[in-house]
Design a protein around this motif. Structure first.
Motif, mmCIF file in Angstrom:
data_model
loop_
_atom_site.group_PDB
_atom_site.id
_atom_site.type_symbol
_atom_site.label_atom_id
_atom_site.label_comp_id
_atom_site.label_asym_id
_atom_site.label_seq_id
_atom_site.Cartn_x
_atom_site.Cartn_y
_atom_site.Cartn_z
ATOM 1 N N MET A 1 0.852 -1.194 0.000
ATOM 2 C CA MET A 1 0.000 0.000 0.000
ATOM 3 C C MET A 1 0.888 1.244 0.000
ATOM 4 O O MET A 1 1.734 1.395 0.872
ATOM 5 N N ASN A 2 0.724 2.094 -0.974
ATOM 6 C CA ASN A 2 1.461 3.349 -0.964
ATOM 7 C C ASN A 2 0.594 4.444 -1.601
ATOM 8 O O ASN A 2 -0.526 4.196 -2.060
ATOM 9 N N PHE A 3 1.183 5.641 -1.625
ATOM 10 C CA PHE A 3 0.448 6.810 -2.079
ATOM 11 C C PHE A 3 0.029 6.680 -3.547
ATOM 12 O O PHE A 3 -1.100 7.005 -3.923
ATOM 13 N N THR A 4 0.931 6.165 -4.356
ATOM 14 C CA THR A 4 0.640 6.014 -5.793
ATOM 15 C C THR A 4 -0.557 5.092 -6.012
ATOM 16 O O THR A 4 -1.418 5.352 -6.856
ATOM 17 N N ARG A 5 -0.579 4.004 -5.233
ATOM 18 C CA ARG A 5 -1.678 3.040 -5.368
ATOM 19 C C ARG A 5 -3.020 3.698 -5.024
ATOM 20 O O ARG A 5 -4.017 3.473 -5.703
ATOM 21 N N LEU A 6 -2.982 4.527 -3.989
ATOM 22 C CA LEU A 6 -4.201 5.234 -3.583
ATOM 23 C C LEU A 6 -4.686 6.126 -4.723
ATOM 24 O O LEU A 6 -5.881 6.158 -5.052
ATOM 25 N N VAL A 7 -3.734 6.828 -5.330
ATOM 26 C CA VAL A 7 -4.066 7.732 -6.451
ATOM 27 C C VAL A 7 -4.655 6.937 -7.616
ATOM 28 O O VAL A 7 -5.701 7.294 -8.174
ATOM 29 N N LEU A 8 -3.999 5.834 -7.974
ATOM 30 C CA LEU A 8 -4.466 5.032 -9.117
ATOM 31 C C LEU A 8 -5.835 4.418 -8.841
ATOM 32 O O LEU A 8 -6.693 4.362 -9.726
ATOM 33 N N ARG A 9 -6.041 3.973 -7.595
ATOM 34 C CA ARG A 9 -7.349 3.404 -7.243
ATOM 35 C C ARG A 9 -8.456 4.459 -7.356
ATOM 36 O O ARG A 9 -9.566 4.169 -7.776
ATOM 37 N N ASN A 10 -8.129 5.679 -6.941
ATOM 38 C CA ASN A 10 -9.113 6.760 -7.037
ATOM 39 C C ASN A 10 -9.447 7.080 -8.483
ATOM 40 O O ASN A 10 -10.591 7.389 -8.817
ATOM 41 N N ILE A 11 -8.432 6.991 -9.350
ATOM 42 C CA ILE A 11 -8.663 7.244 -10.786
ATOM 43 C C ILE A 11 -9.594 6.171 -11.342
ATOM 44 O O ILE A 11 -10.544 6.454 -12.073
ATOM 45 N N GLU A 12 -9.323 4.918 -10.968
ATOM 46 C CA GLU A 12 -10.157 3.793 -11.435
ATOM 47 C C GLU A 12 -11.594 3.957 -10.962
ATOM 48 O O GLU A 12 -12.548 3.706 -11.687
ATOM 49 N N ARG A 13 -11.694 4.407 -9.699
ATOM 50 C CA ARG A 13 -13.017 4.482 -9.079
ATOM 51 C C ARG A 13 -13.914 5.507 -9.766
ATOM 52 O O ARG A 13 -15.073 5.248 -10.022
ATOM 53 N N SER A 14 -13.342 6.695 -10.060
ATOM 54 C CA SER A 14 -14.147 7.731 -10.707
ATOM 55 C C SER A 14 -13.974 7.612 -12.216
ATOM 56 O O SER A 14 -13.419 8.500 -12.859
ATOM 57 N N ALA A 15 -14.428 6.492 -12.761
ATOM 58 C CA ALA A 15 -14.164 6.196 -14.176
ATOM 59 C C ALA A 15 -14.692 7.281 -15.118
ATOM 60 O O ALA A 15 -13.998 7.710 -16.030
ATOM 61 N N PHE A 16 -15.920 7.728 -14.876
ATOM 62 C CA PHE A 16 -16.535 8.727 -15.762
ATOM 63 C C PHE A 16 -15.734 10.023 -15.740
ATOM 64 O O PHE A 16 -15.370 10.583 -16.778
ATOM 65 N N ARG A 17 -15.437 10.468 -14.508
ATOM 66 C CA ARG A 17 -14.645 11.692 -14.346
ATOM 67 C C ARG A 17 -13.298 11.536 -15.048
ATOM 68 O O ARG A 17 -12.855 12.407 -15.793
ATOM 69 N N SER A 18 -12.686 10.380 -14.811
ATOM 70 C CA SER A 18 -11.354 10.152 -15.378
ATOM 71 C C SER A 18 -11.396 10.212 -16.901
ATOM 72 O O SER A 18 -10.516 10.814 -17.529
ATOM 73 N N TRP A 19 -12.419 9.596 -17.505
ATOM 74 C CA TRP A 19 -12.534 9.593 -18.956
ATOM 75 C C TRP A 19 -12.701 10.996 -19.520
ATOM 76 O O TRP A 19 -12.080 11.365 -20.509
ATOM 77 N N ILE A 20 -13.570 11.783 -18.848
ATOM 78 C CA ILE A 20 -13.823 13.147 -19.344
ATOM 79 C C ILE A 20 -12.526 13.965 -19.313
ATOM 80 O O ILE A 20 -12.177 14.632 -20.288
ATOM 81 N N ILE A 21 -11.816 13.886 -18.185
ATOM 82 C CA ILE A 21 -10.584 14.677 -18.052
ATOM 83 C C ILE A 21 -9.542 14.196 -19.065
ATOM 84 O O ILE A 21 -8.868 14.995 -19.722
ATOM 85 N N LEU A 22 -9.461 12.876 -19.172
ATOM 86 C CA LEU A 22 -8.511 12.293 -20.132
ATOM 87 C C LEU A 22 -8.824 12.755 -21.561
ATOM 88 O O LEU A 22 -7.935 13.139 -22.316
ATOM 89 N N MET A 23 -10.110 12.761 -21.895
ATOM 90 C CA MET A 23 -10.516 13.165 -23.250
ATOM 91 C C MET A 23 -10.191 14.644 -23.491
ATOM 92 O O MET A 23 -9.757 15.016 -24.580
ATOM 93 N N CYS A 24 -10.436 15.467 -22.457
ATOM 94 C CA CYS A 24 -10.148 16.901 -22.607
ATOM 95 C C CYS A 24 -8.657 17.113 -22.856
ATOM 96 O O CYS A 24 -8.265 17.855 -23.769
ATOM 97 N N ALA A 25 -7.837 16.451 -22.038
ATOM 98 C CA ALA A 25 -6.377 16.582 -22.200
ATOM 99 C C ALA A 25 -5.965 16.063 -23.575
ATOM 100 O O ALA A 25 -5.134 16.678 -24.267
ATOM 101 N N ALA A 26 -6.565 14.955 -23.981
ATOM 102 C CA ALA A 26 -6.223 14.358 -25.280
ATOM 103 C C ALA A 26 -6.622 15.291 -26.421
ATOM 104 O O ALA A 26 -5.863 15.486 -27.366
ATOM 105 N N LEU A 27 -7.809 15.877 -26.307
ATOM 106 C CA LEU A 27 -8.312 16.761 -27.360
ATOM 107 C C LEU A 27 -7.408 17.981 -27.533
ATOM 108 O O LEU A 27 -7.027 18.339 -28.659
ATOM 109 N N VAL A 28 -7.063 18.606 -26.417
ATOM 110 C CA VAL A 28 -6.203 19.799 -26.477
ATOM 111 C C VAL A 28 -4.841 19.427 -27.072
ATOM 112 O O VAL A 28 -4.352 20.088 -27.996
ATOM 113 N N ALA A 29 -4.258 18.342 -26.552
ATOM 114 C CA ALA A 29 -2.933 17.932 -27.046
ATOM 115 C C ALA A 29 -3.008 17.565 -28.523
ATOM 116 O O ALA A 29 -2.138 17.954 -29.311
ATOM 117 N N PHE A 30 -4.051 16.826 -28.902
ATOM 118 C CA PHE A 30 -4.201 16.395 -30.298
ATOM 119 C C PHE A 30 -4.251 17.605 -31.225
ATOM 120 O O PHE A 30 -3.506 17.689 -32.197
#
Lengths: 397, 232
Positions: A1-30
């Motif tokens: 158990m470490n801090f990184t794992r906590l962060v990654l688990r939280n990302i997995e948990r909020s799947a919808f939020r994570s996808w939206i943010i990921l898409m926004c970052a991807a769109l801007v970068a693209f």
């Protein structure tokens, strides 16, 4: 158990939020990376094309400037002819150091006599040439002989042939010039002597004669004295010699550069709009998620998390999503621009040079920084707000 | 261990007069006490617990933990103090849903500055054995019953070997039998580990688990003190 794992688990948990943010970052970068690749590549193409032509001034028949530029940039067939004596007249203009005439020729599209698709060809006079001479001296010191040519980076001997066949004439390809990203990469250079030979023999060997009007040239390449003002000399040429246009090298591809500036401005405006909308969307999504996890954040504070630890954990989620989304956007942009290069060139009417490995590294870095600059500021406000709140209040429903 | 001097807490409400949750409370709790705080809903019990833990800032008065005024410490040190000295059991489900049982118990160890991960892991496994969940290390909170979840919370509260355990209505969501099991477990931990316990409950039925009981009403401690008959 470490801090990184906590962060990654939280990302997995909020799947919808994570996808939206990921898409926004991807769109801007693209969008920004794709626009940068095309615009920078196009600028580099024109700059290399100007350098390849190697003249301070190019004298062409009056009204033929755009045709000549389009022939060099996009390979658009063009027929430019003016009397050969223009070469002597230009040479006599004050401030002109050297002149060399050129012929602009095209192969026949789809003709059985030609083993290559429609190709732009430039014939030069070895004795006076100063445009490809520096390259020839370095790579083929003895110069090109009758029946020999050098080509742009995309010119090659077709499979199944020992030489290049044009107008029923076989040409020996002696070497390839560096890439410019323009039609120069698909241009073949040979001497006037070879051009005359092809023209003469095409009468017997080709479906159609390669016509070179007698005592005519397509353009005169001009080198000015080092201390002379190019603009003044160009004006002197047009005012002294009738029916010619003197195109300064610095003004070469002016209409294409104006078009590119327009594309650049539109890209900046569109990128700005996408960036701002993405930030607003991420602020909203992040605020919702932070609010949903308010009690959990209160619990973390009660268990001993510092304010900064809470902020760090939320920002780490944002950074991971930004980097991942940015990476996806950059990858898609590189792939898309590479796969649809021809379609983009046709769409914008401008050539562009593929990026060098070094510039790809720079673009990847810039794209990731931009993705971070999209997500982190957006995540910062809700993050700071929740981390500053009194833990007991955070835990209250 | 705990000293409250004339502590008040007023919650400000927009465009309305503030709500007094705790009013002029003074209280001393010595090391090794098991104090039950009772009172009706809204009597200020939870706020009092939050004030002791440094989770809420008092509007007036002083909160001292081991002679240190909690709210005079900077945030970093307050957080460390909570992490090292205090174990929490909350009224509401407080496990992180995405972490398994073992990870939830280990959570306080990654928030503090203690670096001994191996011994933390061993301690967590041992605590989960003690609360009867040795076979649930990899389970997610949603796979556990309410009673089992509260046992995990107890193990989490004890992972950093705290000196003080603060329990806010730890049995309010449990049935009678599970409530008795959890209280017995808490009592066992209190006896075995010798830690100070402050437990808030709305019912007088749990008073006998403590060594002292305090009743609160309208944000203040009601006098005289409640008589406690200690269970063994």
């Amino acid at each position: 158990m470490n801090f990184t794992r906590l962060v990654l688990r939280n990302i997995e948990r909020s799947a919808f939020r994570s996808w939206i943010i990921l898409m926004c970052a991807a769109l801007v970068a693209f969008f920004v990376v794709a626009a940068t690749l095309v615009i920078n590549g196009s600028r580099e193409s024109m700059s290399r094309a100007r350098a390849r032509l190697g003249a301070d001034i190019i004298v062409v028949p009056d009204g033929a400037r755009e045709g000549m530029e389009n022939a060099f940039l996009m390979g658009a067939p063009v027929s430019l002819w003016m009397p050969a004596y223009v070469t002597i007249e230009v040479a006599e203009i004050e401030g002109v150091e050297a002149v060399s005439p050129q012929l602009f020729l095209f192969t026949l599209a789809g003709a059985t006599c030609c083993a290559v698709p429609e190709m732009f060809m430039v014939a030069y006079v070895p004795e006076t040439d100063f445009t490809i001479k520096p390259w020839l001296l370095q790579h083929i010191p003895d110069g090109l002989k009758l029946g020999e040519a050098v080509g742009g980076s995309y010119v090659f001997v077709p499979t199944g042939y020992a030489k290049i066949l044009i107008y029923g004439y076989t040409i020996d390809l002696r070497g390839n010039l560096d890439s410019t990203g323009t039609n120069i990469d698909q241009t073949m250079f040979f001497t006037f002597e070879t051009a005359d030979d092809i023209s003469r023999l095409s009468e017997f060997q080709a479906e159609k004669i390669m016509e070179i009007p007698p005592d005519s040239v397509s353009a005169v390449m001009v080198k000015t004295n080092p201390n002379a003002d190019t603009h003044t000399i160009a004006q002197r040429i047009t005012s002294t010699i009738p029916d010619v246009d003197a195109v300064e090298s610095s003004n070469l591809f002016q209409s294409q550069r104006t078009r590119l500036d327009g594309i650049f401005k539109a890209s900046v405006a569109l990128s700005g709009i996408i960036w701002i909308l993405s930030i607003l969307l991420i602020v909203l999504i992040f605020s919702i998620v932070v609010n949903e996890r308010r009690r959990e954040i209160g619990v973390l504070r009660a268990l001993g998390a510092r304010r900064w630890t809470v902020a760090q954990s939320l920002l780490a989620e944002a950074i991971v999503l930004a980097l991942f989304g940015g990476g996806v956007g950059i990858g898609l942009a590189l792939l898309g621009v590479s796969l649809f290069r021809e379609a983009i060139i046709n769409l914008i009417g401008l050539p562009f040079l593929a990026p060098t490995p070094m510039s790809i590294v720079t673009i990847i870095f810039e794209g990731l920084v931009l993705a971070l600059l999209t997500v982190i500021p957006a995540a910062l406000l809700p993050t700071l707000r929740i981390s500053m709140i009194e833990p007991a209040l955070a835990m209250r429903k | 261990m705990i000293e409250l001097k004339n502590v008040s807490k007023l919650y400000s409400v927009k465009n309305r007069p503030g709500v007094s949750a705790v009013h002029d409370v003074s209280l001393n709790v010595a090391n090794g006490e098991f104090v039950i705080i009772t009172g009706r809903s809204g009597s200020g019990k939870t706020t009092l617990l939050n004030l002791i833990a440094g989770l809420a800032r008092p509007t007036a008065g002083q909160v001292l933990l081991d002679d240190v005024e909690v709210w005079k410490l900077p945030d970093d040190q307050q957080a460390l103090m909570r992490n090292h000295k205090i174990g929490f059991i909350f009224q509401f489900p407080s496990l992180i849903p995405s972490l398994n049982v073992l990870e939830n118990v280990l959570l306080p160890t990654i928030l503090g500055d203690k670096q001994d991960k191996d011994s933390a892991h061993d301690r967590a496994v041992k605590l989960l054995e003690e609360v009867g969940l040795a076979d649930k290390l990899d389970s997610l909170p949603r796979q556990l019953s309410a009673g089992q979840q509260q046992r995990v919370v107890i193990a989490r509260a004890l992972i950093n070997q705290p000196e003080l355990l603060l329990a806010d209505e730890p049995t309010s969501n449990l049935d009678e039998q599970t409530e008795a099991e959890v209280m017995t477990l808490l009592k066992e931990m209190f006896s075995k580990k010798g830690i100070t316990v402050l437990l808030v409950t709305h019912t007088d039925e749990l008073i006998h688990y403590g060594t002292r009981a305090i009743r609160m009403a309208s944000g203040a401690i009601v006098n005289p003190p409640v008589q406690v008959q200690v269970t063994t």
